[in-house]
Design an enzyme around this catalytic site. Structure first.
Site, mmCIF file in Angstrom:
data_model
loop_
_atom_site.group_PDB
_atom_site.id
_atom_site.type_symbol
_atom_site.label_atom_id
_atom_site.label_comp_id
_atom_site.label_asym_id
_atom_site.label_seq_id
_atom_site.Cartn_x
_atom_site.Cartn_y
_atom_site.Cartn_z
ATOM 1 N N ARG A 55 0.873 -1.178 0.000
ATOM 2 C CA ARG A 55 0.000 0.000 0.000
ATOM 3 C C ARG A 55 0.900 1.215 0.000
ATOM 4 O O ARG A 55 1.787 1.340 0.858
ATOM 5 C CB ARG A 55 -0.896 -0.025 1.255
ATOM 6 C CG ARG A 55 -1.674 1.260 1.522
ATOM 7 C CD ARG A 55 -2.757 1.492 0.475
ATOM 8 N NE ARG A 55 -3.727 2.478 0.862
ATOM 9 C CZ ARG A 55 -3.573 3.793 0.726
ATOM 10 N NH1 ARG A 55 -2.455 4.289 0.239
ATOM 11 N NH2 ARG A 55 -4.531 4.620 1.087
ATOM 12 N N GLU A 63 -11.282 5.979 -4.834
ATOM 13 C CA GLU A 63 -11.875 4.651 -4.673
ATOM 14 C C GLU A 63 -12.534 4.232 -5.977
ATOM 15 O O GLU A 63 -12.876 5.079 -6.814
ATOM 16 C CB GLU A 63 -12.937 4.686 -3.567
ATOM 17 C CG GLU A 63 -12.391 4.932 -2.184
ATOM 18 C CD GLU A 63 -11.639 3.744 -1.621
ATOM 19 O OE1 GLU A 63 -11.985 2.594 -1.949
ATOM 20 O OE2 GLU A 63 -10.699 3.979 -0.843
ATOM 21 N N ARG A 97 -0.849 -5.266 5.156
ATOM 22 C CA ARG A 97 -0.190 -4.763 3.950
ATOM 23 C C ARG A 97 1.077 -4.035 4.380
ATOM 24 O O ARG A 97 1.128 -3.465 5.478
ATOM 25 C CB ARG A 97 -1.090 -3.777 3.207
ATOM 26 C CG ARG A 97 -2.394 -4.374 2.730
ATOM 27 C CD ARG A 97 -3.295 -3.323 2.124
ATOM 28 N NE ARG A 97 -3.626 -2.288 3.105
ATOM 29 C CZ ARG A 97 -4.502 -1.311 2.894
ATOM 30 N NH1 ARG A 97 -5.135 -1.218 1.742
ATOM 31 N NH2 ARG A 97 -4.761 -0.424 3.834
#
Length: 177
Positions: A55, A63, A97
């Site tokens: 990430r 989004e 992540r």
């Protein structure tokens, strides 16, 4: 000494049990990008044949279903998909992540590139990076990418709006019963 051990063990155990972010030593890893999830998340294949989710640190891309989401994902895909990159890991998040700065080509910073091209916001809630802020300010001024819309909604606000709409919908369903 035993009290210190108990405190340390308790903090460590709780961070695992409640799945809180786990700090990792700032380190560089290298690998080949094998999947692009969205504009700020991808899968990296390591030399030992394992894959990890990365990430991008300090930024937030639109989004899915938000304007410029597809363009951000395509930009990242064009830049790094099926290529070897250097990942400067800063920490792990609660979703396990790796939160990182990513470099490709001749040490090009992907995080910076996305903001500079108006395809991501500087995520000021988690960052005080002055370079990212100046890149965002310039992209806004030049009306690049998502900044073409003077009323663009940040992904964190979009997620909050969506969550609130879902909460209201559930309340209305419950009242109707």
């Amino acid at each position: 000494m035993p009290k210190l051990f108990i405190v340390f063990f308790s903090v460590f155990f709780c961070s695992i049990v409640i799945n809180q972010p786990i700090l990792v030593k700032k380190t560089n890893i290298h690998g080949k990008v094998v999947g692009i999830m969205d504009g700020d998340t991808f899968k990296l294949l390591l030399s030992d044949s394992t894959t990890v989710k990365i990430r991008l640190a300090n930024i937030d891309c639109p989004e899915k279903k938000q304007p410029f989401s597809t363009k951000a994902k395509q930009f990242v895909s064009n830049a790094i998909f099926n290529k070897n990159v250097t990942v400067q890991v800063l920490k792990k998040d609660r979703y396990r992540r790796l939160i990182a700065n990513v470099f490709y080509g001749d040490s090009i910073n992907l995080n910076h590139q996305l903001v500079e091209n108006g395809l991501a916001w500087h995520y000021v809630k988690y960052s005080k990076d002055t370079i990212l802020q100046s890149l965002e300010d310039k992209a806004k001024k030049d009306k690049l990418g998502l900044w073409q819309d003077p009323n663009s909604i940040s992904p964190w606000q979009w997620r909050a709006n969506k969550k609130e709409a879902s909460r209201i919908k559930k309340l209305n369903k419950a009242k109707a019963k």
